[in-house]
Structures are given as C-alpha cells and as structure tokens.
Design a protein around this motif. Structure first.
Motif, PDB file in Angstrom:
ATOM      1  N   VAL A  72       0.835  -1.197   0.000  1.00 26.12           N
ATOM      2  CA  VAL A  72       0.000   0.000   0.000  1.00 26.12           C
ATOM      3  C   VAL A  72       0.874   1.252   0.000  1.00 26.12           C
ATOM      4  CG1 VAL A  72      -1.750   1.299   1.279  1.00 26.12           C
ATOM      5  CG2 VAL A  72      -1.847  -1.215   1.219  1.00 26.12           C
ATOM      6  N   ASP A  73       0.628   2.129  -0.963  1.00 26.40           N
ATOM      7  CA  ASP A  73       1.292   3.432  -1.010  1.00 26.40           C
ATOM      8  C   ASP A  73       0.782   4.266   0.163  1.00 26.40           C
ATOM      9  OD1 ASP A  73       1.680   6.267  -1.609  1.00 26.40           O
ATOM     10  OD2 ASP A  73       2.293   5.624  -3.597  1.00 26.40           O
ATOM     11  N   LEU A  74       1.684   4.687   1.048  1.00 29.42           N
ATOM     12  CA  LEU A  74       1.265   5.382   2.255  1.00 29.42           C
ATOM     13  C   LEU A  74       0.747   6.790   1.995  1.00 29.42           C
ATOM     14  CD1 LEU A  74       4.040   4.167   4.732  1.00 29.42           C
ATOM     15  CD2 LEU A  74       1.673   3.363   4.517  1.00 29.42           C
ATOM     16  N   LYS A  75       0.982   7.336   0.818  1.00 31.04           N
ATOM     17  CA  LYS A  75       0.437   8.657   0.481  1.00 31.04           C
ATOM     18  C   LYS A  75      -0.985   8.543  -0.065  1.00 31.04           C
ATOM     19  CE  LYS A  75       4.850  10.953  -0.489  1.00 31.04           C
ATOM     20  NZ  LYS A  75       5.681  11.642  -1.537  1.00 31.04           N
ATOM     21  N   THR A  76      -1.193   7.627  -0.992  1.00 28.59           N
ATOM     22  CA  THR A  76      -2.502   7.514  -1.633  1.00 28.59           C
ATOM     23  C   THR A  76      -3.420   6.525  -0.934  1.00 28.59           C
ATOM     24  OG1 THR A  76      -1.812   5.725  -3.114  1.00 28.59           O
ATOM     25  CG2 THR A  76      -1.410   8.000  -3.851  1.00 28.59           C
ATOM     26  N   ARG A  77      -2.853   5.634  -0.135  1.00 34.47           N
ATOM     27  CA  ARG A  77      -3.567   4.529   0.535  1.00 34.47           C
ATOM     28  C   ARG A  77      -4.064   3.475  -0.463  1.00 34.47           C
ATOM     29  NH1 ARG A  77      -2.355   8.305   3.673  1.00 34.47           N
ATOM     30  NH2 ARG A  77      -3.066   8.430   5.838  1.00 34.47           N
ATOM     31  N   GLU A  78      -3.548   3.513  -1.688  1.00 32.30           N
ATOM     32  CA  GLU A  78      -3.967   2.548  -2.705  1.00 32.30           C
ATOM     33  C   GLU A  78      -2.910   1.465  -2.875  1.00 32.30           C
ATOM     34  OE1 GLU A  78      -6.887   2.606  -4.000  1.00 32.30           O
ATOM     35  OE2 GLU A  78      -7.552   4.644  -3.536  1.00 32.30           O
ATOM     36  N   LEU A  79      -3.325   0.340  -3.466  1.00 29.57           N
ATOM     37  CA  LEU A  79      -2.376  -0.709  -3.819  1.00 29.57           C
ATOM     38  C   LEU A  79      -1.334  -0.170  -4.787  1.00 29.57           C
ATOM     39  CD1 LEU A  79      -4.777  -3.746  -4.408  1.00 29.57           C
ATOM     40  CD2 LEU A  79      -3.280  -3.382  -2.428  1.00 29.57           C
ATOM     41  N   THR A  80      -0.097  -0.667  -4.645  1.00 22.82           N
ATOM     42  CA  THR A  80       0.973  -0.228  -5.529  1.00 22.82           C
ATOM     43  C   THR A  80       1.795  -1.424  -5.984  1.00 22.82           C
ATOM     44  OG1 THR A  80       2.875   1.265  -5.754  1.00 22.82           O
ATOM     45  CG2 THR A  80       2.544   0.253  -3.595  1.00 22.82           C
ATOM     46  N   SER A  81       2.199  -1.433  -7.228  1.00 23.64           N
ATOM     47  CA  SER A  81       2.876  -2.590  -7.834  1.00 23.64           C
ATOM     48  C   SER A  81       4.384  -2.497  -7.639  1.00 23.64           C
ATOM     49  CB  SER A  81       2.525  -2.677  -9.325  1.00 23.64           C
ATOM     50  OG  SER A  81       1.148  -2.891  -9.506  1.00 23.64           O
ATOM     51  N   ARG A  82       4.849  -2.933  -6.485  1.00 18.92           N
ATOM     52  CA  ARG A  82       6.276  -2.837  -6.163  1.00 18.92           C
ATOM     53  C   ARG A  82       6.878  -4.153  -5.697  1.00 18.92           C
ATOM     54  NH1 ARG A  82       9.718   1.674  -6.693  1.00 18.92           N
ATOM     55  NH2 ARG A  82       8.452   3.548  -7.008  1.00 18.92           N
ATOM     56  N   ALA A  83       6.177  -5.271  -5.919  1.00 18.62           N
ATOM     57  CA  ALA A  83       6.691  -6.556  -5.430  1.00 18.62           C
ATOM     58  C   ALA A  83       8.025  -6.913  -6.073  1.00 18.62           C
ATOM     59  CB  ALA A  83       5.678  -7.662  -5.682  1.00 18.62           C
ATOM     60  N   VAL A  84       8.188  -6.622  -7.365  1.00 19.04           N
ATOM     61  CA  VAL A  84       9.432  -6.970  -8.055  1.00 19.04           C
ATOM     62  C   VAL A  84      10.617  -6.294  -7.383  1.00 19.04           C
ATOM     63  CG1 VAL A  84      10.712  -6.749 -10.214  1.00 19.04           C
ATOM     64  CG2 VAL A  84       8.317  -7.443 -10.257  1.00 19.04           C
ATOM     65  N   GLU A  85      10.480  -4.995  -7.100  1.00 18.59           N
ATOM     66  CA  GLU A  85      11.595  -4.258  -6.480  1.00 18.59           C
ATOM     67  C   GLU A  85      11.871  -4.743  -5.059  1.00 18.59           C
ATOM     68  OE1 GLU A  85       9.605  -1.271  -9.321  1.00 18.59           O
ATOM     69  OE2 GLU A  85       9.025  -2.978  -8.057  1.00 18.59           O
ATOM     70  N   ILE A  86      10.810  -4.906  -4.265  1.00 15.13           N
ATOM     71  CA  ILE A  86      11.002  -5.290  -2.864  1.00 15.13           C
ATOM     72  C   ILE A  86      11.598  -6.688  -2.760  1.00 15.13           C
ATOM     73  CG2 ILE A  86       9.791  -5.809  -0.717  1.00 15.13           C
ATOM     74  CD1 ILE A  86       7.817  -3.552  -1.482  1.00 15.13           C
ATOM     75  N   LEU A  87      11.052  -7.629  -3.522  1.00 11.67           N
ATOM     76  CA  LEU A  87      11.589  -8.990  -3.476  1.00 11.67           C
ATOM     77  C   LEU A  87      13.015  -9.036  -4.033  1.00 11.67           C
ATOM     78  CD1 LEU A  87       8.433 -11.051  -4.498  1.00 11.67           C
ATOM     79  CD2 LEU A  87       9.533 -10.987  -2.256  1.00 11.67           C
ATOM     80  N   GLY A  88      13.293  -8.225  -5.030  1.00 10.70           N
ATOM     81  CA  GLY A  88      14.660  -8.156  -5.545  1.00 10.70           C
ATOM     82  C   GLY A  88      15.641  -7.658  -4.499  1.00 10.70           C
ATOM     83  N   ASP A  89      15.194  -6.730  -3.654  1.00 11.37           N
ATOM     84  CA  ASP A  89      16.070  -6.171  -2.629  1.00 11.37           C
ATOM     85  C   ASP A  89      16.381  -7.162  -1.509  1.00 11.37           C
ATOM     86  OD1 ASP A  89      16.119  -3.794  -4.012  1.00 11.37           O
ATOM     87  OD2 ASP A  89      14.641  -2.779  -2.731  1.00 11.37           O
ATOM     88  N   ILE A  90      15.465  -8.090  -1.225  1.00 12.34           N
ATOM     89  CA  ILE A  90      15.680  -8.988  -0.085  1.00 12.34           C
ATOM     90  C   ILE A  90      16.096 -10.394  -0.487  1.00 12.34           C
ATOM     91  CG2 ILE A  90      14.071  -7.699   1.377  1.00 12.34           C
ATOM     92  CD1 ILE A  90      12.004  -9.903   0.926  1.00 12.34           C
ATOM     93  N   THR A  91      16.065 -10.722  -1.764  1.00 12.33           N
ATOM     94  CA  THR A  91      16.454 -12.068  -2.198  1.00 12.33           C
ATOM     95  C   THR A  91      17.967 -12.229  -2.093  1.00 12.33           C
ATOM     96  OG1 THR A  91      14.572 -12.257  -3.690  1.00 12.33           O
ATOM     97  CG2 THR A  91      16.461 -13.691  -4.126  1.00 12.33           C
ATOM     98  N   PRO A  92      18.437 -13.285  -1.450  1.00 12.43           N
ATOM     99  CA  PRO A  92      19.890 -13.495  -1.312  1.00 12.43           C
ATOM    100  C   PRO A  92      20.587 -13.536  -2.673  1.00 12.43           C
ATOM    101  CG  PRO A  92      18.667 -15.014   0.100  1.00 12.43           C
ATOM    102  CD  PRO A  92      17.662 -14.330  -0.767  1.00 12.43           C
ATOM    103  N   GLU A  93      21.780 -13.002  -2.726  1.00 11.04           N
ATOM    104  CA  GLU A  93      22.532 -12.968  -3.974  1.00 11.04           C
ATOM    105  C   GLU A  93      22.755 -14.387  -4.504  1.00 11.04           C
ATOM    106  OE1 GLU A  93      26.754 -11.147  -5.724  1.00 11.04           O
ATOM    107  OE2 GLU A  93      26.144 -10.769  -3.647  1.00 11.04           O
TER     108      GLU A  93
END
Length: 376
Positions: free
Chosen positions: A22-43
């Motif tokens: 959820v985008d904390l400014k708009t309170r709407e769903l936001t499509s960011r799973a690719v970026e977030i999962l990319g940041d936490i997936t082990p190298e």
C-alpha cells in the motif's frame, strides 16, 4: 493417475499470508513486489525462501517452513514480515492484509512477470483479472493418504466457522458490497475453485484429477484451488477458505483452529470412527450465509435442519478442541478466538471505522495499524 502422497510425521504446520503493498500517500495498492523482493532475495538465489510473488505485483506472499507448533509458525511469519517491511520502507509502502482492498480498482493492478500468471490470465480472462483478493492458507500434516479424503469431507462442515471468523472483505472499489466476505464469492467464480467435491477415497481423487488433466481442464493438480484441498507433495491438507487476516493474533487463532481440528479428526479415524460427510447442499448454504452475514449468520448444523448462530457454534467448537490444544501447545492461540470476536471480526471493525469517520482512507489506516501494532 498415480498421485503419490508424501506423508507427514504428524500434524505439522505451514502457513501462507498474502500481504497487500500500500502506497502510504494515496492509501492505494501499488505494484512494487518486483523491487522489494529483488532487494531482499539473497545474492545468487532465484527467489527469497519465505517471501514470494503472487498474481499481482501489489501482493507479496510470506510463508513458513515446516513447523511443529503454532508459536513457531507465527514467529517465522513475524520475522519475514519485518524483513519485507524494512525493504518496503524506502519506497513509502506499508503492509496490510484484508480479503479485498477497500478502494483499489483491480483493473489498475499489474500482473507479476511469471509465465504461469500470464497463462492464468489467458485461460480465465476477466475472471482472473478480478483476482485482486488476498487470503490466508494453513497446511496441516497428515500421516496417511487414506485419511485425507475423509478428513477433507468432514472439514467442510466447518467452512462457515473459518469464513465468518476471518471475513475481511466488505468493500470493493470503494463501495460496501453488503457482504462480510466478498473475496470468497470472487474466488469461487474460477472453475476449479470453491468448495471441494465430496469424494469417497484417495483412488477417486486420483481418478478425478486424471480426468481433469486428460480433458485439458487443468495441466497440473496445483490448478485445483478448492477451499479445502489435499496437497500431496507437502503431505498436508490445505485450508484455503479464510479471507486475509490483518493481524498476527488472528493468524495464530486460525492456525490453531486448523491444527486442532485436523488432529482431532485424524485421531477419530485411528479410533475406528467413520467421519461425518456433510450433505453438499448444507455445506454450500452455510458458506453463503457466512459470506453474506459473517458472525451474524445462522448456520444449519445437522441434517434435520437445526439452526444455530455461527458465533455460538464456533465458541462451542473452541471449547471442544481445548484438550487437543493442550496436547499441541496452542491453548492461548485457540483461546484468543473469543477475545478477538469480542473486538469484532475484521469486516465489522472496518465498517465501524467507516461509520465513525466517513473516510475510506481511515479504513486502510486501520488495517495498516493492525498489521503493524496488532489488535488493540
């Protein structure tokens, strides 16, 4: 078709929790799973071991490993949620879970970049595109494949208990649907979703799945998304009926209820009892009542058409399961069901917040807070 079942050592647990981004400014769903999962997936790893893509890029599913207790399962979930939230913070994204987002439009959601999701959209078209829905799935281990179908059949009588307790989807694209669980009605529109068929044996389950595959209705048995289904690879029965649950307390309660029920039914088979096989019309009617009226539903509790409030029936079930909970070490989690109901199920809390403030954004803030801080 031979479907091998990988038996579990006992009533082990696995839990899957579908989180909304959820985008904390708009309170709407936001499509960011690719970026977030990319940041936490082990190298060097293809994916994170306990955080996964789902159909929509506005969803991340967190999962446990094989757990022996409810406490272990909830602890693992809490750790993974904290990791995902830390990665989401720089993007201005919060996490929450409800059967549907109160205001976001499914038509504005991006599909995750995986072939199986593209195939699902191609095959199911608009039905799949509407799947901006979020749930909780609980796996409970079973020791013998011959127990699986009788337990699945018997569990269907408890569909209204799970659904009414977890109901968290009263709103759809900014409107009150009049339902406690609108998510359940959206999901069962898929041809292989909804209530399981009443089968008589593992052999009949294999025959049914073989028929679906050979007639090209499905490609693998993973494409059967029943509310309660066997999971042969994991050696479990998977309860998929629940709406998304906003808090870890509610996750613990539903996990305890699932583990205790499957364990009790498993032991009844060992004692030589034949488990009940509820009539299909009764199961279907009770699911509808729970989806529509939630904890205010009256359900049919026997074949002579006796009605009982689902709240009363659920609390009676909790009392009946307490000896099993003591053996499994989940008395506190099972007992929390009554406390949670005193606060109201999620759909009730959401409607109360909207009535109080008149703002849908405040409903979103309620859900964000319940995941962050728990129920108060």
């Amino acid at each position: 078709m031979d479907i091998p079942f990988n038996p579990s050592a006992g009533p082990t647990l696995g839990v899957e929790w579908e989180l909304e981004l959820v985008d904390l400014k708009t309170r709407e769903l936001t499509s960011r799973a690719v970026e977030i999962l990319g940041d936490i997936t082990p190298e060097g790893a293809a994916e994170h071991p306990r955080a996964k893509h789902e159909l929509l890029q506005s969803c991340i599913e967190v999962i446990t490993g094989i757990c022996d207790s409810v406490e272990e399962a909830t602890s693992q979930l809490a750790a993974t949620v904290a990791e995902v939230q830390a990665a989401a913070d720089p993007y201005g994204i919060g996490l929450m879970c409800s059967g549907t987002h109160p205001t976001s439009d499914f038509r504005e959601q991006d599909i995750s970049p995986k072939e199986r999701y593209a195939d699902l959209i191609e095959n199911m078209q608009y039905l799949a595109r509407r799947m901006a829905i979020f749930g909780v799935h609980v796996h409970v281990g079973v020791t013998d494949k011959n127990k699986v179908i009788p337990i699945v059949n018997a569990l269907t009588q408890y569909v209204p208990h799970f659904l009414a307790f977890s109901a968290s989807s009263p709103f759809w694209i900014g409107e009150d649907t009049g339902m406690a669980s609108y998510r359940s009605k959206i999901f069962e529109s898929l041809p292989t979703a909804g209530l399981p068929y009443q089968l008589d044996s593992w052999a009949e389950f294999e025959l049914y799945m073989e028929t679906l595959v050979e007639t090209k209705s499905i490609r693998t048995i993973r494409e059967v998304w029943w509310d309660i289904r066997p999971h042969p690879n994991f050696g479990t029965i998977e309860l998929r009926i629940c709406d998304g649950l906003p808090s870890l307390e509610e996750i613990g309660a539903v996990t305890a209820l699932s583990q205790c029920l499957v364990t009790l039914l498993d032991r009844e088979i060992d004692r030589g009892y034949q488990l009940p096989k509820p009539r299909q019309w009764l199961v279907r009617e009770n699911k509808w009542r729970a989806a529509r009226f939630g904890m205010d539903a009256e359900i049919v509790v026997d074949n002579i058409r006796t009605l009982r409030p689902v709240r009363e029936s659920l609390l009676g079930l909790v009392e009946e399961l307490m000896p099993t909970a003591k053996r499994l070490g989940c008395v506190d989690e099972l007992g929390s069901i009554e406390t949670i109901l005193d606060r109201g199920a999620s759909y009730q809390r959401q409607r109360a917040r909207l009535q109080e403030t008149g703002k849908m954004s405040d409903v979103v803030d309620l859900l964000l807070g319940e995941m962050r801080d728990g129920l108060k």
